[in-house]
Design an enzyme around this catalytic site. Structure first.
Site, PDB file in Angstrom:
ATOM      1  NE  ARG A 236      -7.213  -3.122   4.282  1.00  0.00           N
ATOM      2  CZ  ARG A 236      -5.946  -2.728   4.098  1.00  0.00           C
ATOM      3  NH1 ARG A 236      -5.350  -1.972   4.992  1.00  0.00           N
ATOM      4  NH2 ARG A 236      -5.283  -3.082   3.009  1.00  0.00           N
ATOM      5  CD  GLU A 265      -9.755   3.300   5.189  1.00  0.00           C
ATOM      6  OE1 GLU A 265      -9.097   3.400   4.142  1.00  0.00           O
ATOM      7  OE2 GLU A 265      -9.322   2.728   6.199  1.00  0.00           O
ATOM      8  CG  HIS A 283      -5.502   3.515   4.851  1.00  0.00           C
ATOM      9  ND1 HIS A 283      -6.451   2.582   4.564  1.00  0.00           N
ATOM     10  CD2 HIS A 283      -4.328   2.828   4.845  1.00  0.00           C
ATOM     11  CE1 HIS A 283      -5.889   1.398   4.373  1.00  0.00           C
ATOM     12  NE2 HIS A 283      -4.581   1.525   4.545  1.00  0.00           N
TER      13      HIS A 283
HETATM   14  C1  8YV Z   1      -1.680   0.845   1.073  1.00  0.00           C
HETATM   15  C2  8YV Z   1      -2.312  -0.796   2.934  1.00  0.00           C
HETATM   16  O1  8YV Z   1      -1.386   2.170   1.110  1.00  0.00           O
HETATM   17  O2  8YV Z   1      -0.611  -2.332   2.371  1.00  0.00           O
HETATM   18  C3  8YV Z   1      -1.770  -2.172   2.709  1.00  0.00           C
HETATM   19  O3  8YV Z   1      -2.523  -3.132   2.898  1.00  0.00           O
HETATM   20  O4  8YV Z   1      -3.307  -0.629   3.539  1.00  0.00           O
HETATM   21  C4  8YV Z   1      -1.559   0.373   2.468  1.00  0.00           C
HETATM   22  O5  8YV Z   1      -0.209   0.145   2.699  1.00  0.00           O
HETATM   23  C5  8YV Z   1      -2.927   0.773   0.275  1.00  0.00           C
HETATM   24  O6  8YV Z   1      -4.046   0.345   0.877  1.00  0.00           O
HETATM   25  C6  8YV Z   1      -2.683   0.049  -1.040  1.00  0.00           C
HETATM   26  O7  8YV Z   1      -3.075   0.837  -2.085  1.00  0.00           O
END
Ligand code: 8YV
Length: 318
Positions: A236, A265, A283
């Site tokens: 993140r 983001e 992402h």
């Molecule tokens: C997702 C992610 O695409 O799993 C997570 O924490 O960041 C990603 O895999 C997304 O953020 C969930 O909608």
């Protein structure tokens, strides 16, 4: 027969179409993003809501959950649970499930792609060819290898361990920093992130975002990596102090940066756009058709189990 009711916190853009359709077919979904007045909707259904469907970004705040007296579970799409108030859930006995495991391989692969991409300057090499520099300037300079290089992993959870196995195959020397040492892995543990950054050429961030990890990769850590070092973030954006990072790159105090994630983001600091030693990805860590489907199916299985009064398949330890 009446369908069970689910409160959906908003649009989950990464949930594949087929699993989104199954969600809407199997349940009466009260979606906050499509109703005209979300407060009025919540007020109307609050006593009937037993489960929330969400993702780590939309989350579920304590304030929101406190409006739902009969809430029993939160089922989240994705591994990260940044905005779900886990403390509140624990105190209220609300179960939480996310979708871990099924995304580990692809997220770890993306970390490898960024590591190789930044060390072998893949994106810059592509630009070099497209600009016509190959023809006018000749071959590009030499890049950096990763064999025998020390790679520090910040966060040795499920994805971190899968990543470590991949790094082993590439001949990297692996170190990690976690809250606790894991005695089952053969990698060197650093109690202190700064010490690890001092010793590493590459630092890969793959820990959860929470109050403890907020801006954990700060100016000191970045300086410890130094002009020969590279930072890779697949977790993140909030775990890295973005301002300190931009400044370090501008002042050549950090060698390179590759990232899938950003603090705000889809906003990415403009200053990064012109830098040739930077790779920016929107992402995409878990964004393969196979993994997103597996995540969607797992989320739906957690919902099914909840309504069948069975234990959730992937409960979060609260
Ligand atoms: C997702 C992610 O695409 O799993 C997570 O924490 O960041 C990603 O895999 C997304 O953020 C969930 O909608």
């Amino acid at each position: 027969m009446k369908k069970p009711e689910v409160l959906l916190m908003g649009r989950i853009p990464d949930l594949p179409k087929s699993e989104t359709a199954r969600l809407f077919e199997s349940y009466t979904v009260h979606a906050l993003h499509t109703c005209e007045d979300s407060n009025a909707l919540v007020e109307r259904i609050k006593d009937r809501v037993t489960v929330i469907a969400t993702n780590g970004i939309l989350g579920a705040s304590a304030e929101f959950m406190s409006n739902l007296p009969n809430l029993q579970a939160i089922v989240s799409f994705g591994a990260g649970m940044d905005n779900i108030d886990l403390n509140y859930a624990r105190k209220q006995g609300i179960q939480v499930a996310n979708t871990p495991g099924v995304l580990n391989d692809d997220v770890a692969n993306m970390a490898m792609a960024l590591l190789l991409g930044i060390s072998r300057e893949i994106v810059e090499a592509d630009r070099y060819v497209r600009r016509g520099d190959w023809a006018t300037k000749g071959k590009m300079g030499l890049q950096k290898g990763i064999r025998n290089k020390k790679v520090g992993i910040l966060g040795l959870g499920g994805i971190g361990r899968d990543l470590a196995k991949k790094l082993e195959a590439f001949g990297c020397e692996i170190a990690y920093h976690n809250r606790r040492e894991n005695l089952e892995v053969p990698y060197r543990y650093y109690h202190n992130l700064l010490d690890m950054a001092k010793d590493c050429e590459y630092l890969i961030v793959i820990c959860p975002a929470n109050a403890e990890t907020y801006k954990m990769v700060n100016r000191e850590v970045i300086d410890a990596l130094g002009p020969e070092g590279a930072l890779i973030n697949i977790a993140r954006g909030t775990i890295v102090d973005e301002e300190a990072l931009v400044l370090a790159l501008q002042e050549d105090r950090l060698g390179a940066f590759a990232s899938d994630v950003f603090a705000n983001e889809p906003h990415v600091p403009d200053a990064l756009f012109e830098m040739s030693n930077v790779i920016l990805i929107p992402h995409l860590g878990s964004a393969t058709a196979e993994t997103r489907k597996a995540m969607g199916e797992l989320m739906l299985r957690n919902l099914e189990r909840f309504f069948a009064k069975e234990p959730l398949e992937t409960p979060v330890a609260l």
